[in-house]
Write a protein that holds these residues in place. Structure first.
Motif, PDB file in Angstrom:
ATOM      1  N   GLU A   1     -37.175  23.286  -1.449  1.00 40.71           N
ATOM      2  CA  GLU A   1     -38.083  22.331  -2.088  1.00 40.71           C
ATOM      3  C   GLU A   1     -39.413  22.392  -1.369  1.00 40.71           C
ATOM      4  OE1 GLU A   1     -35.406  18.382  -3.084  1.00 40.71           O
ATOM      5  OE2 GLU A   1     -36.953  18.259  -1.586  1.00 40.71           O
ATOM      6  N   SER A   2     -40.472  22.126  -2.097  1.00 41.35           N
ATOM      7  CA  SER A   2     -41.723  21.906  -1.385  1.00 41.35           C
ATOM      8  C   SER A   2     -42.573  20.953  -2.194  1.00 41.35           C
ATOM      9  CB  SER A   2     -42.455  23.215  -1.158  1.00 41.35           C
ATOM     10  OG  SER A   2     -42.779  23.801  -2.389  1.00 41.35           O
TER      11      SER A   2
ATOM     12  N   TYR B   1     -44.926  19.280   2.597  1.00 50.83           N
ATOM     13  CA  TYR B   1     -43.520  19.216   2.962  1.00 50.83           C
ATOM     14  C   TYR B   1     -42.784  20.415   2.374  1.00 50.83           C
ATOM     15  CZ  TYR B   1     -38.862  17.723   1.321  1.00 50.83           C
ATOM     16  OH  TYR B   1     -37.552  17.672   0.966  1.00 50.83           O
ATOM     17  N   SER B   2     -41.958  21.061   3.162  1.00 46.13           N
ATOM     18  CA  SER B   2     -41.077  22.070   2.586  1.00 46.13           C
ATOM     19  C   SER B   2     -39.703  21.974   3.240  1.00 46.13           C
ATOM     20  CB  SER B   2     -41.660  23.473   2.721  1.00 46.13           C
ATOM     21  OG  SER B   2     -41.707  23.832   4.069  1.00 46.13           O
ATOM     22  N   GLN B   3     -38.726  22.314   2.448  1.00 45.47           N
ATOM     23  CA  GLN B   3     -37.346  22.234   2.886  1.00 45.47           C
ATOM     24  C   GLN B   3     -36.655  23.521   2.494  1.00 45.47           C
ATOM     25  OE1 GLN B   3     -34.581  21.301   0.164  1.00 45.47           O
ATOM     26  NE2 GLN B   3     -33.361  19.848   1.291  1.00 45.47           N
ATOM     27  N   LYS B   4     -35.842  24.043   3.377  1.00 43.44           N
ATOM     28  CA  LYS B   4     -34.927  25.102   2.944  1.00 43.44           C
ATOM     29  C   LYS B   4     -33.551  24.832   3.523  1.00 43.44           C
ATOM     30  CE  LYS B   4     -36.459  28.292   6.485  1.00 43.44           C
ATOM     31  NZ  LYS B   4     -37.027  29.556   6.867  1.00 43.44           N
TER      32      LYS B   4
ATOM     33  N   TYR C   1     -45.799  17.542  -1.775  1.00 43.84           N
ATOM     34  CA  TYR C   1     -46.728  16.751  -0.973  1.00 43.84           C
ATOM     35  C   TYR C   1     -46.306  15.303  -0.926  1.00 43.84           C
ATOM     36  CZ  TYR C   1     -49.842  20.698  -1.133  1.00 43.84           C
ATOM     37  OH  TYR C   1     -50.368  21.946  -0.991  1.00 43.84           O
TER      38      TYR C   1
END
Ligand code: HEM
Length: 154
Positions: free
Chosen positions: A66-67, A50-53, A69
């Motif tokens: 954020e990143s 999972y990654s978020q920007k 699992y």
């Protein structure tokens, strides 16, 4: 796509989601942001990466990222790296309702000296739109909304 059986209930998340959110808290000014979420399923492992920007909606300037699992078994376990490092929570645990497509995450407290005392995050899928609400409690304020966003799969 062939997914690991442990991932199956959350496989609807796999892909890239983009949208917008609003943030606020009693102690800060409210703000609007853009966001991209990416969920991938590496090989046949029982995890979702999972990654978020996020970025400022008016200028495009990066905000938080954020990143980590998501490991759905036995409990959904999320380990996260965040930049900038805002809090000492190393992981979140959660539950999901595969039928209703609701995922609830709750921070696990790990020797936390930060002002953040608790975080909850609830993701919901309705009509192919993924939305979430983040609430947090700090040393000054009890659990209150910090973020709310709506995203569509690209
Ligand atoms: C402020 C926590 C995610 C944008 C804050 C504050 C905390 C916090 C503790 C300070 C509140 C105060 O001073 O009383 C968190 C946590 C997050 C998170 C735990 C993740 C779950 C985000 C994200 C964004 C964001 C994704 C941007 C999209 C802001 C902004 C402020 C703020 C703009 C106010 C300015 C500042 O203090 O830097 N957040 N936040 N936060 N947060 Fe978050």
């Amino acid at each position: 796509m062939v997914v690991h059986p442990a991932i199956e209930p959350l496989s609807y998340l796999i892909g890239t989601w983009r949208g917008q959110g609003e943030g606020g808290f009693p102690t800060i000014s409210s703000f609007a942001y853009g966001e991209e979420l990416n969920f991938t399923h590496p090989g046949n492992k029982p995890v979702i990466a999972y990654s978020q920007k996020t970025w400022k909606l008016n200028s495009g300037e990066p905000m938080h990222a954020e990143s980590g699992y998501w490991r759905p078994k036995p409990l959904l376990r999320l380990s996260v790296r965040r930049a900038p490092v805002l809090l000492k929570f190393r992981s979140k645990i959660g539950t999901y309702d595969a039928e209703k497509k609701v995922v609830k995450l709750q921070s696990e407290l790990v020797g936390n000296a930060s002002k953040v005392k608790e975080i909850t995050r609830v993701f919901t899928l309705v009509d192919e739109e993924l939305s979430y609400v983040v609430e947090m409690a700090t040393n000054l304020t009890d659990l209150q909304p910090h973020l709310k966003a709506y995203l569509k799969k690209l």
